[in-house]
Design a protein around this motif. Structure first.
Motif, mmCIF file in Angstrom:
data_model
loop_
_atom_site.group_PDB
_atom_site.id
_atom_site.type_symbol
_atom_site.label_atom_id
_atom_site.label_comp_id
_atom_site.label_asym_id
_atom_site.label_seq_id
_atom_site.Cartn_x
_atom_site.Cartn_y
_atom_site.Cartn_z
ATOM 1 N N GLN A 167 -1.558 1.929 0.283
ATOM 2 C CA GLN A 167 -1.132 2.634 1.893
ATOM 3 C C GLN A 167 -1.950 1.923 2.394
ATOM 4 N N ILE A 168 -2.361 -0.026 2.217
ATOM 5 C CA ILE A 168 -2.449 -0.786 2.794
ATOM 6 C C ILE A 168 -2.149 -1.717 1.739
ATOM 7 N N SER A 169 -1.441 -3.643 2.883
ATOM 8 C CA SER A 169 -1.395 -4.490 1.941
ATOM 9 C C SER A 169 -2.672 -4.733 1.554
ATOM 10 N N SER A 170 -2.474 -6.198 0.529
ATOM 11 C CA SER A 170 -3.321 -7.019 -0.082
ATOM 12 C C SER A 170 -3.791 -7.609 0.903
ATOM 13 N N THR A 171 -3.065 -7.634 1.998
ATOM 14 C CA THR A 171 -3.524 -8.981 2.538
ATOM 15 C C THR A 171 -4.701 -8.382 3.854
ATOM 16 N N GLU A 172 -4.452 -7.187 4.526
ATOM 17 C CA GLU A 172 -5.880 -6.610 4.893
ATOM 18 C C GLU A 172 -6.849 -6.035 4.120
#
Length: 303
Positions: free
Chosen positions: A91-96
């Motif tokens: 659901q979210i980026s690996s950065t987040e």
């Protein structure tokens, strides 16, 4: 080579593998669902450890009481950690996710002081904070910086960070009571049984069982799942258990921030992403934080 130096090398290896695993999880999720990805991941991991034990003629002797002691550890890592991680990454980026995972050393320091009575010096706390600040600065400055739009995904990654923090605490005691191969075998077996049970059960109920094996038709998925199964699941379990049998939980946890820096480098090297000045500043901050936390911890322990 001293045991402590070997423990640090194991921790660095753990950070390297985990740092690259975010990229491979993303690749696997383009083909398979989160629960199928976890099931295939631990099928590979369990098959690998069985082959290893047969080739080396190692035996694991575990009774019912031992299972009850090890099971809570396995519920934290790999079950809770990887479940929350893969659902969050869907659901979210690996950065987040990397920004949120920077909370692991903070959680571990607090839990270690409360549950293990590990005392941290002011300098240790400073360097942990420096390492966390490096991660947050580097990732927040990136083009894919964090946003608060997806609270569910962020919450799942936060739970994965909390799970591995508890694991860092409880593994300290168990690694002194059981062999590393016994712990790794039990943790991998639990992941294999539970994730496959849930995934196959779900496909049987939906009458979609042939789709369970369909991802193996894709070469990228096969490469990703072999990496995740053998290295990111099996080898990291062994390396983390080994490191925690020698290093304090608070020291080991700081290497999770080093893993985040490796995630950024993987994007630059393999995905041809740009490398900016803030990556360098953040990376240096992380490395200094990792070194400082362990160096001043050693001085405190020696005094």
């Amino acid at each position: 080579m001293t045991a402590q130096r070997k423990a640090y090398l194991a921790a660095i290896g753990y950070a390297l593998i985990i740092g690259l695993s975010f990229m491979f999880v993303k690749v696997a999720l383009t083909v398979a669902s989160p629960i199928d990805t976890l099931a295939h991941r631990f099928s590979i991991a369990f098959t690998s450890i069985l082959i290893f034990m047969i080739c080396t003629k190692k035996r694991v002797k575990i009774g019912k009481q031992d299972i009850m002691r090890i099971l809570p550890l396995a519920l934290l890592y790999p079950l809770a950690f990887f479940t929350f991680q893969v659902l969050g990454l869907a659901q979210i980026s690996s950065t987040e996710a990397g920004i949120i995972q920077a909370a692991i050393p903070v959680f571990t320091l607090i839990l270690a002081s409360v549950l293990l009575k590990e005392k941290s010096s002011h300098l240790q706390l400073f360097f942990v904070g420096l390492s966390v600040a490096g991660v947050i600065f580097m990732l927040s400055m990136s083009n894919g910086g964090a946003n608060t739009g997806n609270l569910i995904g962020s919450g799942l990654i936060l739970l994965s960070a909390l799970a591995v923090s508890f694991y860092n605490i409880f593994a300290r005691k168990l690694t002194r009571q059981y062999s590393l191969i016994s712990l790794t075998y039990m943790m991998t077996f639990c992941g294999f049984v539970i994730f496959n049970g849930v995934a196959i059960g779900n496909h049987v109920m939906n009458q979609t069982l042939p789709q369970f094996f369909k991802p193996f038709l894709y070469g990228d998925f096969v490469i990703a799942i072999v990496y995740l199964g053998i290295l990111s699941s099996l080898v990291t379990s062994y390396l983390s258990n080994y490191s925690l049998s020698i290093l304090e939980a608070s020291k080991m946890s700081v290497f999770s921030n080093l893993a985040t820096f490796i995630t950024i480098l993987a994007g630059v090297i393999f995905l041809k992403e740009a490398f900016h000045l803030y990556h360098l500043i953040g990376g240096v901050s992380i490395v200094i934080g990792v070194i400082g936390t362990n160096y001043f911890g050693n001085k405190r322990g020696a005094s």
